[in-house]
Enzyme design. Structure first.
Site, PDB file in Angstrom:
ATOM      1  N   ASP A  45      38.290  48.889  38.410  1.00 52.80           N
ATOM      2  CA  ASP A  45      37.435  49.625  39.435  1.00 52.80           C
ATOM      3  C   ASP A  45      37.728  50.939  39.342  1.00 52.80           C
ATOM      4  OD1 ASP A  45      36.477  50.698  42.155  1.00 52.80           O
ATOM      5  OD2 ASP A  45      36.168  48.548  42.569  1.00 52.80           O
TER       6      ASP A  45
ATOM      7  N   ASN B   9      31.518  40.500  48.755  1.00 56.08           N
ATOM      8  CA  ASN B   9      30.698  41.023  49.684  1.00 56.08           C
ATOM      9  C   ASN B   9      29.108  40.934  49.512  1.00 56.08           C
ATOM     10  OD1 ASN B   9      33.152  42.119  50.702  1.00 56.08           O
ATOM     11  ND2 ASN B   9      32.938  43.834  49.442  1.00 56.08           N
TER      12      ASN B   9
ATOM     13  N   GLN C   3      28.781  45.581  51.006  1.00 57.56           N
ATOM     14  CA  GLN C   3      28.254  45.700  49.651  1.00 57.56           C
ATOM     15  C   GLN C   3      27.450  46.742  49.423  1.00 57.56           C
ATOM     16  OE1 GLN C   3      25.243  42.489  48.696  1.00 57.56           O
ATOM     17  NE2 GLN C   3      25.444  43.044  46.588  1.00 57.56           N
TER      18      GLN C   3
ATOM     19  N   HIS D 125      28.939  40.633  42.330  1.00 58.86           N
ATOM     20  CA  HIS D 125      30.382  41.329  41.404  1.00 58.86           C
ATOM     21  C   HIS D 125      31.615  40.762  42.378  1.00 58.86           C
ATOM     22  CE1 HIS D 125      29.471  44.683  43.952  1.00 58.86           C
ATOM     23  NE2 HIS D 125      30.649  44.836  44.174  1.00 58.86           N
TER      24      HIS D 125
ATOM     25  N   HIS E  29      35.656  41.115  43.368  1.00 62.76           N
ATOM     26  CA  HIS E  29      36.784  42.023  43.158  1.00 62.76           C
ATOM     27  C   HIS E  29      37.906  41.248  43.011  1.00 62.76           C
ATOM     28  CE1 HIS E  29      34.753  45.505  44.864  1.00 62.76           C
ATOM     29  NE2 HIS E  29      34.186  44.668  45.371  1.00 62.76           N
TER      30      HIS E  29
END
Length: 138
Positions: A32, A88, A95, A101, A103
């Protein structure tokens, strides 16, 4: 299906460079750019799904084992003592990119809490009513 205007579709499919730590035919896992902790990664499907509600069962069945695999590698490589898998859905849930996606956030002893909340209170009657409302919506 890919969304030509989706930045995560472009990253997942190699059109935009990323620090990739894992890739297979379905997913790319990248570090990230705005990490919550050292080694924070994102699991990106190579197909476009707006959120977990749009994710087909076959894809969903692959995400959790991949998260565990990445988390275990982080513990070995980075020395973290745990990790969070965070996903999220919707603006109110945090989000910001509407491409599913997950994390994978390494957690280190003594670090600040990242994923936490203050436990609230609910009466047994309130819990029973909430359970009924949700069951009726299934």
């Amino acid at each position: 299906m890919k969304d030509e205007s989706c930045i995560f579709c472009k990253i997942a499919n190699g059109e935009i460079p990323s620090s990739t730590i894992y890739e297979d035919e379905n997913f790319r896992v990248i570090l990230d750019l705005g990490p919550a902790s050292r080694g924070h990664a994102l699991i990106l499907p190579k197909e476009h799904f707006a959120d977990v509600c749009a994710l087909p069962d076959g894809w969903a069945a692959k995400v959790l084992p991949l998260g565990a695999k990445i988390g275990a590698a982080m513990k070995k490589a980075l020395g973290c003592t745990g990790f969070n898998l965070v996903q999220n859905n919707g603006v109110s849930a945090g989000q910001t990119v509407f491409h599913f996606h997950m994390h994978v956030i390494p957690r280190y002893d003594g670090a600040l809490s990242i994923v936490s909340w203050e436990p609230g209170k609910a009466s047994p009657e309130e819990l029973a009513e909430l359970a009924k409302e949700i069951k009726d919506a299934l």
